[in-house]
Design a protein around this motif. Sequence first.
Motif, short mmCIF file in Angstrom:
data_model
loop_
_atom_site.label_atom_id
_atom_site.label_comp_id
_atom_site.label_asym_id
_atom_site.label_seq_id
_atom_site.Cartn_x
_atom_site.Cartn_y
_atom_site.Cartn_z
N ARG A 153 9.30 6.15 -10.83
CA ARG A 153 9.07 5.40 -9.58
C ARG A 153 9.85 5.98 -8.42
NH1 ARG A 153 9.08 -1.08 -9.84
NH2 ARG A 153 8.76 -0.80 -7.62
N GLY A 154 10.97 6.59 -8.72
CA GLY A 154 11.80 7.14 -7.66
C GLY A 154 13.18 7.48 -8.19
N THR B 32 10.86 -1.91 -2.64
CA THR B 32 11.41 -1.66 -3.97
C THR B 32 12.70 -2.45 -4.19
OG1 THR B 32 12.47 0.30 -3.05
CG2 THR B 32 10.43 0.64 -4.26
N MET C 2 5.11 2.89 2.04
CA MET C 2 5.85 2.75 0.80
C MET C 2 6.07 1.28 0.51
SD MET C 2 9.40 4.61 -0.07
CE MET C 2 10.65 3.73 -0.97
N SER C 3 5.83 0.88 -0.71
CA SER C 3 5.99 -0.53 -1.08
C SER C 3 7.47 -0.86 -1.16
CB SER C 3 5.32 -0.80 -2.41
OG SER C 3 5.97 -0.06 -3.42
N ASP D 145 15.54 -0.74 -0.55
CA ASP D 145 14.68 0.38 -0.15
C ASP D 145 15.47 1.61 0.28
OD1 ASP D 145 12.23 -0.76 -0.64
OD2 ASP D 145 11.99 -1.55 1.39
N GLY E 37 3.21 9.77 -13.02
CA GLY E 37 3.55 8.53 -12.34
C GLY E 37 4.57 7.68 -13.04
N ASP F 169 6.92 14.77 -11.22
CA ASP F 169 6.41 13.62 -11.95
C ASP F 169 4.90 13.54 -11.82
OD1 ASP F 169 6.23 11.17 -13.29
OD2 ASP F 169 6.39 10.08 -11.40
N VAL G 5 16.41 4.16 -2.43
CA VAL G 5 15.39 4.76 -3.28
C VAL G 5 14.63 5.86 -2.55
CG1 VAL G 5 13.35 4.32 -4.70
CG2 VAL G 5 15.12 2.56 -4.49
N ASP G 6 14.62 7.05 -3.14
CA ASP G 6 13.80 8.16 -2.66
C ASP G 6 12.53 8.18 -3.49
OD1 ASP G 6 15.52 9.00 -0.71
OD2 ASP G 6 16.48 10.52 -1.95
N ASP G 7 11.44 8.65 -2.90
CA ASP G 7 10.18 8.72 -3.63
C ASP G 7 10.31 9.60 -4.86
OD1 ASP G 7 8.75 7.02 -2.03
OD2 ASP G 7 8.03 8.59 -0.70
N SER G 8 9.38 9.40 -5.75
CA SER G 8 9.34 10.13 -7.00
C SER G 8 9.31 11.63 -6.76
CB SER G 8 8.09 9.70 -7.76
OG SER G 8 7.95 10.44 -8.92
#
Length: 141
Positions: free
Chosen positions: A120-121, A4, A1-2, A104, A117, A114, A107-110
């Motif tokens: 983002r989350g 954020t 995961m990048s 980070d 895209g 979705d 933030v939970d993943d999308s």
Amino acid sequence: MSTTEGQVLEFELGEETYCVSIDYVTEIVDVGDLTTVPNAPRHVEGVMDLRGRTTSIVNPKSVFGIGDGGAEQRIIVFDPEIVEDQSAAGWLVDEVDQVVQISDEQVDDSPAADSDGSIRGVVKRDDDFVIWVDPRVVHSN
């Protein structure tokens, strides 16, 4: 995961709170006179002159399938670099809340729903959630 980490601008659409990376935002303005554009896509409310530049005004409620509750009072103007054809664009929102720093861990993943895209989350804040959207994806569709 990048990573954020960064700052986001939170805003209201109906009953929900959304946010975008502050890096994409150039200014926030009051809603002015919009000129309707014939045959424009359903999500385009019209255009307005902002500092001598014709700016397309998008209603993100149409893009995200949100009911019409709330009174659109502000426009978030995005950097033309994010829009595919390099034109100026703004989003009609009910209210702009605040700029907040996120990390980070917040933030939970999308969500799976979705498919395009554009989300983002989900940012966890206190006992609430803020939906983080990516205007680059919205404007490339």
